[in-house]
Design a protein around this motif. Structure first.
Motif, PDB file in Angstrom:
ATOM      1  N   HIS A   1      -8.789  -3.648  -2.381  1.00 35.63           N
ATOM      2  CA  HIS A   1      -9.186  -2.311  -1.432  1.00 35.63           C
ATOM      3  C   HIS A   1     -10.405  -2.932  -1.591  1.00 35.63           C
ATOM      4  CE1 HIS A   1      -5.673   0.073  -1.818  1.00 35.63           C
ATOM      5  NE2 HIS A   1      -5.924   0.265  -0.901  1.00 35.63           N
TER       6      HIS A   1
ATOM      7  N   CYS B   1       0.945  -1.057  -0.007  1.00 33.46           N
ATOM      8  CA  CYS B   1      -0.278  -0.608   0.225  1.00 33.46           C
ATOM      9  C   CYS B   1       0.988   0.885   0.376  1.00 33.46           C
ATOM     10  CB  CYS B   1      -0.969   0.002   1.428  1.00 33.46           C
ATOM     11  SG  CYS B   1      -2.183   1.373   1.122  1.00 33.46           S
TER      12      CYS B   1
ATOM     13  N   GLN C   1      -5.039  -6.690   4.021  1.00 32.31           N
ATOM     14  CA  GLN C   1      -5.431  -6.831   3.152  1.00 32.31           C
ATOM     15  C   GLN C   1      -4.167  -7.176   2.268  1.00 32.31           C
ATOM     16  OE1 GLN C   1      -7.110  -3.365   2.293  1.00 32.31           O
ATOM     17  NE2 GLN C   1      -5.871  -2.602   1.161  1.00 32.31           N
TER      18      GLN C   1
ATOM     19  N   GLU D   1      -2.056  -5.266  -3.336  1.00 32.27           N
ATOM     20  CA  GLU D   1      -1.607  -4.949  -2.719  1.00 32.27           C
ATOM     21  C   GLU D   1      -0.855  -6.922  -2.060  1.00 32.27           C
ATOM     22  OE1 GLU D   1      -3.274  -0.966  -0.903  1.00 32.27           O
ATOM     23  OE2 GLU D   1      -4.144  -2.189  -0.007  1.00 32.27           O
TER      24      GLU D   1
ATOM     25  N   ASP E   1      -2.652  -0.846   5.361  1.00 30.99           N
ATOM     26  CA  ASP E   1      -3.025  -1.482   5.137  1.00 30.99           C
ATOM     27  C   ASP E   1      -2.983  -3.471   4.906  1.00 30.99           C
ATOM     28  OD1 ASP E   1      -5.275  -0.190   4.661  1.00 30.99           O
ATOM     29  OD2 ASP E   1      -4.650   0.156   2.111  1.00 30.99           O
TER      30      ASP E   1
ATOM     31  N   ARG F   1       3.711  -1.463  -7.588  1.00 34.71           N
ATOM     32  CA  ARG F   1       2.502  -0.454  -6.736  1.00 34.71           C
ATOM     33  C   ARG F   1       3.007   0.820  -5.442  1.00 34.71           C
ATOM     34  NH1 ARG F   1      -2.143   0.311  -4.213  1.00 34.71           N
ATOM     35  NH2 ARG F   1      -1.296   1.772  -2.945  1.00 34.71           N
TER      36      ARG F   1
ATOM     37  N   LYS G   1      -0.175   9.199   1.130  1.00 31.32           N
ATOM     38  CA  LYS G   1      -0.998   8.918   0.928  1.00 31.32           C
ATOM     39  C   LYS G   1      -2.328   9.575   2.240  1.00 31.32           C
ATOM     40  CE  LYS G   1      -1.629   5.263   1.017  1.00 31.32           C
ATOM     41  NZ  LYS G   1      -1.974   4.304  -0.652  1.00 31.32           N
TER      42      LYS G   1
HETATM   43 MN    MN Z   1      -4.275   0.819   0.203  1.00 35.64          MN
END
Ligand code: MN
Ligand code: PEP
Length: 290
Positions: free
Chosen positions: A225, A56, A265, A251, A262, A80, A85
């Motif tokens: 997400h 993330c 996830q 992610e 994050d 990524r 953020k």
């Molecule tokens: Mn994220």
């Protein structure tokens, strides 16, 4: 599909207003491709599944380089990493900013993976020279002044659907970018705010074929997400490919439990690698290549 569409949103919308994004005027699939450091092509759309993977947020040099190597080895085509953020809680980690951009550049140097990172304000654009695809997050999907400026910037834009916008509104937001001359736009479905609470956002899976029928732009899905829970991500990722997505944004973190953002996830490197093995078969089924 020209004319008024009755079931697309609460209100009707006129597809004729979408000159640049609509498939009627551009029947072939658009492909967004980036030339890699070794002159290889990293593409999303037109039969190529683009897998964008990474944390993330960029946290430190070791973290981003470690994850970049891991996702590359598993077959990801893009890295990524967020550095600016937009956090719901103002006291949460807000990203490394410019220092993070430098670490992303180091990770690209090490792996050759093209970079995807989110811009949150147009004044940050000067720091994005080394970023290959500029992400517009869900919270900025209708920041039309930002979209217009990105339409002029000459770089591919990854436009995420807002958690409270219709798919038609996503197309209109993409039209803002394209109307300024930028043809390299990728759409991203990342889930909606609904009454359901087990997931972070409810993935609108039917939006993928709906959008594919109406626009030539590539569309990817962000299962991370949407699900908000790593245990759900692999299944959702496969469903997205089966629904016709041109790629995924996933992610991945080397130490999800201690991630600054994050972690719950984020896939572990092993789970990501297993998923990539499965996705190769799903890609074949869809007559696409990873
Ligand atoms: Mn994220
Ligand atoms: C992200 O991709 O890091 C992100 C913040 O996603 P979204 O804008 O979809 O919430």
């Amino acid at each position: 599909v020209l004319g008024k569409e009755k079931h697309s949103a609460c209100t009707e919308f006129n597809l004729e207003a979408l000159k640049k994004v609509i498939r009627v005027f551009h029947p072939e699939d658009s492909v967004v491709s980036i030339q890699g450091t070794g002159h290889e092509i990293h593409a999303i759309g037109g039969g190529m599944l683009g897998i964008i993977a990474g944390p993330c947020a960029v946290e430190n040099e070791q973290q981003i380089i470690n994850i970049a190597k891991t996702v590359k080895a598993a077959g990801a085509s893009f890295l990524r990493g967020g550095v600016f953020k937009l956090r719901t809680n103002p006291y949460s980690f807000q990203g490394m900013g410019i220092e993070g951009i430098k670490l992303l550049a180091a990770a690209k140097k090490e792996t050759g993976l093209p970079l995807v990172s989110e811009i949150t304000e147009i004044k940050q654009l000067e720091y994005f020279n080394g970023i290959d695809i500029i992400q517009v997050g869900a919270r900025n999907m209708q920041n039309f002044s930002l979209l217009k400026e990105l339409g002029k910037c000459g770089k591919p834009v990854l436009l995420k659907r807002s958690l409270a916008s219709t798919a038609a509104e996503l197309l209109m937001a993409a039209e803002y970018i394209m109307d300024e001359g930028n043809v390299n736009v990728i759409l991203c479905e990342r889930g909606l705010r609904t009454f359901e609470t087990f997931s972070r956002s409810t993935l609108d899976i039917a939006a993928i074929p709906w959008l594919k029928q109406r626009t030539h732009l590539p569309i990817i899905v962000d299962p991370s997400h949407a699900a908000g829970d790593a245990a759900l991500v692999p299944a959702v990722a496969k469903a997205a490919i089966a629904a016709g997505a041109d790629g995924l944004m996933l992610e991945v973190h080397n130490d999800p439990e201690h991630a600054l953002c994050d972690g719950e996830q984020s896939l572990t490197p092993d789970t990501f690698s297993d998923l990539m093995t499965d996705l190769k078969k799903y890609a074949e089924l869809e007559k696409k290549r990873l």
